[in-house]
Motif scaffolding. Structure first.
Motif, PDB file in Angstrom:
ATOM      1  N   GLY A  34      -8.849 -28.297  54.293  1.00 43.55           N
ATOM      2  CA  GLY A  34      -7.450 -27.915  54.271  1.00 43.55           C
ATOM      3  C   GLY A  34      -6.791 -28.020  52.905  1.00 43.55           C
ATOM      4  O   GLY A  34      -5.651 -27.572  52.726  1.00 43.55           O
ATOM      5  N   TRP A  35      -7.507 -28.583  51.936  1.00 44.03           N
ATOM      6  CA  TRP A  35      -6.943 -28.744  50.594  1.00 44.03           C
ATOM      7  C   TRP A  35      -7.164 -27.512  49.736  1.00 44.03           C
ATOM      8  O   TRP A  35      -8.226 -26.889  49.775  1.00 44.03           O
ATOM      9  N   THR A  36      -6.160 -27.208  48.938  1.00 43.12           N
ATOM     10  CA  THR A  36      -6.299 -26.185  47.923  1.00 43.12           C
ATOM     11  C   THR A  36      -6.900 -26.817  46.668  1.00 43.12           C
ATOM     12  O   THR A  36      -7.270 -27.993  46.654  1.00 43.12           O
ATOM     13  N   SER A  37      -6.997 -26.032  45.606  1.00 42.03           N
ATOM     14  CA  SER A  37      -7.415 -26.525  44.285  1.00 42.03           C
ATOM     15  C   SER A  37      -6.500 -25.814  43.298  1.00 42.03           C
ATOM     16  O   SER A  37      -5.317 -25.644  43.581  1.00 42.03           O
ATOM     17  N   ALA A  38      -7.014 -25.377  42.181  1.00 46.52           N
ATOM     18  CA  ALA A  38      -6.244 -24.476  41.329  1.00 46.52           C
ATOM     19  C   ALA A  38      -6.450 -23.043  41.797  1.00 46.52           C
ATOM     20  O   ALA A  38      -5.922 -22.108  41.204  1.00 46.52           O
ATOM     21  N   ASP A  39      -7.254 -22.874  42.854  1.00 45.73           N
ATOM     22  CA  ASP A  39      -7.559 -21.571  43.432  1.00 45.73           C
ATOM     23  C   ASP A  39      -7.200 -21.592  44.908  1.00 45.73           C
ATOM     24  O   ASP A  39      -7.254 -22.637  45.562  1.00 45.73           O
ATOM     25  N   ALA A  40      -6.864 -20.426  45.467  1.00 50.73           N
ATOM     26  CA  ALA A  40      -6.413 -20.358  46.856  1.00 50.73           C
ATOM     27  C   ALA A  40      -7.446 -20.894  47.832  1.00 50.73           C
ATOM     28  O   ALA A  40      -7.110 -21.490  48.850  1.00 50.73           O
ATOM     29  N   ALA A  41      -8.733 -20.670  47.534  1.00 49.70           N
ATOM     30  CA  ALA A  41      -9.800 -21.051  48.458  1.00 49.70           C
ATOM     31  C   ALA A  41     -10.196 -22.519  48.364  1.00 49.70           C
ATOM     32  O   ALA A  41     -11.055 -22.977  49.124  1.00 49.70           O
ATOM     33  N   GLY A  42      -9.608 -23.267  47.441  1.00 45.33           N
ATOM     34  CA  GLY A  42      -9.995 -24.662  47.258  1.00 45.33           C
ATOM     35  C   GLY A  42     -11.272 -24.825  46.463  1.00 45.33           C
ATOM     36  O   GLY A  42     -11.880 -25.898  46.455  1.00 45.33           O
ATOM     37  N   LEU A  43     -11.687 -23.776  45.784  1.00 45.12           N
ATOM     38  CA  LEU A  43     -12.938 -23.781  45.019  1.00 45.12           C
ATOM     39  C   LEU A  43     -12.667 -23.985  43.533  1.00 45.12           C
ATOM     40  O   LEU A  43     -11.556 -23.746  43.051  1.00 45.12           O
ATOM     41  N   PRO A  44     -13.684 -24.398  42.770  1.00 45.48           N
ATOM     42  CA  PRO A  44     -13.549 -24.377  41.308  1.00 45.48           C
ATOM     43  C   PRO A  44     -13.555 -22.930  40.828  1.00 45.48           C
ATOM     44  O   PRO A  44     -14.223 -22.073  41.418  1.00 45.48           O
ATOM     45  N   ILE A  45     -12.820 -22.638  39.784  1.00 44.34           N
ATOM     46  CA  ILE A  45     -12.714 -21.272  39.276  1.00 44.34           C
ATOM     47  C   ILE A  45     -13.792 -20.946  38.259  1.00 44.34           C
ATOM     48  O   ILE A  45     -14.477 -19.911  38.354  1.00 44.34           O
ATOM     49  N   MET A  46     -13.971 -21.827  37.287  1.00 43.29           N
ATOM     50  CA  MET A  46     -14.831 -21.512  36.147  1.00 43.29           C
ATOM     51  C   MET A  46     -16.271 -21.158  36.520  1.00 43.29           C
ATOM     52  O   MET A  46     -16.861 -20.254  35.915  1.00 43.29           O
ATOM     53  N   PRO A  47     -16.901 -21.841  37.504  1.00 42.61           N
ATOM     54  CA  PRO A  47     -18.285 -21.484  37.840  1.00 42.61           C
ATOM     55  C   PRO A  47     -18.446 -20.058  38.359  1.00 42.61           C
ATOM     56  O   PRO A  47     -19.558 -19.533  38.365  1.00 42.61           O
ATOM     57  N   GLY A  48     -17.358 -19.425  38.804  1.00 41.69           N
ATOM     58  CA  GLY A  48     -17.454 -18.076  39.345  1.00 41.69           C
ATOM     59  C   GLY A  48     -17.036 -16.987  38.391  1.00 41.69           C
ATOM     60  O   GLY A  48     -16.970 -15.812  38.780  1.00 41.69           O
ATOM     61  N   LEU A  49     -16.765 -17.334  37.135  1.00 40.76           N
ATOM     62  CA  LEU A  49     -16.349 -16.327  36.161  1.00 40.76           C
ATOM     63  C   LEU A  49     -17.549 -15.624  35.528  1.00 40.76           C
ATOM     64  O   LEU A  49     -18.578 -16.247  35.252  1.00 40.76           O
ATOM     65  N   ALA A  50     -17.404 -14.329  35.293  1.00 42.23           N
ATOM     66  CA  ALA A  50     -18.386 -13.597  34.498  1.00 42.23           C
ATOM     67  C   ALA A  50     -18.123 -13.943  33.034  1.00 42.23           C
ATOM     68  O   ALA A  50     -17.000 -13.791  32.551  1.00 42.23           O
ATOM     69  N   ARG A  51     -19.152 -14.443  32.338  1.00 36.98           N
ATOM     70  CA  ARG A  51     -18.992 -14.844  30.948  1.00 36.98           C
ATOM     71  C   ARG A  51     -19.876 -13.986  30.046  1.00 36.98           C
ATOM     72  O   ARG A  51     -21.010 -13.635  30.411  1.00 36.98           O
ATOM     73  N   TYR A  52     -19.381 -13.720  28.849  1.00 30.62           N
ATOM     74  CA  TYR A  52     -20.123 -12.898  27.900  1.00 30.62           C
ATOM     75  C   TYR A  52     -21.463 -13.524  27.547  1.00 30.62           C
ATOM     76  O   TYR A  52     -22.474 -12.821  27.411  1.00 30.62           O
TER      77      TYR A  52
END
Length: 313
Positions: free
Chosen positions: A175-193
């Motif tokens: 039931g907890w959020t994070s800095a993202d709506a899904a409560g997940l970490p954001i950075m691990p899911g970013l496409a990086r150069y």
């Protein structure tokens, strides 16, 4: 006893210097490093997983004829598109963070946020204003949403925030959020150069958004952000993958690396936004024209990976 003490010291030194070779600074090159452990859900090979029974209906609800869209690698409203991050060392001074709306679901500060940390969308943005900070020595990730610096960055105010130990990550409480709506970490899911165009291999799932999600979530998500209860709408945490039958031979460069990664690891719904918008980090080295071909891939070329238990409360 001396041998045991020596081994303990060596272990401690390694633990305190997770990635000493990495540089610090805004959007510092990570050399293709995986942020999460090899067995983490973000890095899982889902190419052989079953298709969810609701796959066709959910894909249609999002948009079967809508194309993938790169939400990075371009300039938007005068600012580099994408979600930026900042790499710091373990001795970066920590500053207080005042959480407002989601104080009870946020990890308390202080956070090692530099005063000049890059805010998503720029300092004048009225958008999500994410700030992501990676501590390379302790291998911890600090993320805040709707971030506003106070007193020149000596402290920050934010809607919500979360801290993830990337050595042994744990899901947020149910039931907890994070800095993202899904409560997940954001950075691990970013496409990086450094992955897409450096190592030329995408070894983890990507983060994506839709305009209209369901009031529900499935693992690895812990939170939803929608009033809609339609069974055909996608829940937070849902994963889609590019169908194995899709021919990627006509693609090249960055576009092909992304599409091949989507066959193996897929992408996880993490927030509300544009339909099929894929998140990535800004980098001056992106060539936007090399990313554009992914827009040729329509929603009908994707399928929903069988989902786990769904929370709808």
């Amino acid at each position: 006893m001396k041998t045991a003490t020596l081994l303990l010291c060596v272990f401690t030194a390694c633990a305190l210097a997770q990635h000493p070779e990495l540089k610090t600074g805004p959007n510092a090159d990570l050399g293709g490093a995986l942020l999460m452990p090899a067995g983490d859900e973000w890095n899982r090979d889902v190419s052989k997983d079953e298709v969810d029974p609701l796959s066709d209906a959910i894909i249609a609800a999002i948009g079967a004829e809508k194309g993938l869209h790169e939400d990075f690698g371009l300039v938007w409203q005068g600012q580099p598109g994408g979600i930026p991050y900042y790499v710091v060392s373990g001795d970066q001074p920590k500053v207080p963070v005042i959480f407002r709306e989601a104080k009870d679901e946020s990890d308390p500060g202080p956070y090692p946020i530099p005063p000049d940390a890059w805010i998503e969308g720029g300092s004048q943005s009225d958008g999500d204003r994410h700030v992501l900070v990676l501590d390379k020595d302790n291998w911890k990730l600090y993320e805040i949403y709707r971030a506003f610096p106070l007193s020149g960055g000596k402290e920050w105010q934010a809607y919500s925030g979360s801290v993830f130990d990337l050595k042994a990550p744990k899901p947020r409480p149910a039931g907890w959020t994070s800095a993202d709506a899904a409560g997940l970490p954001i950075m691990p899911g970013l496409a990086r150069y450094d992955e897409i165009c450096g190592t030329k291999k995408l070894a983890h799932a990507l983060r994506f958004t839709v305009k209209k999600s369901r009031r529900a979530y499935v693992p690895p998500a812990t939170h939803f952000a929608s009033p809609h209860k339609d069974d055909n709408l996608p829940p937070m945490g849902m994963r889609v993958r590019l169908k194995a039958s899709f021919d990627t031979s006509r693609f090249s460069g960055a576009a092909k690396v992304i599409l091949e990664g989507l066959k193996t690891h897929g992408m996880i719904l993490a927030d509300n936004g544009g339909d099929w918008f894929i998140s990535g980090a800004p980098d001056d080295r992106w060539h936007h024209e090399e990313l554009l071909p992914i827009r040729q891939v329509k929603g009908r070329e994707l399928e929903v990976v069988k989902m786990g238990p769904m929370t709808t409360r």
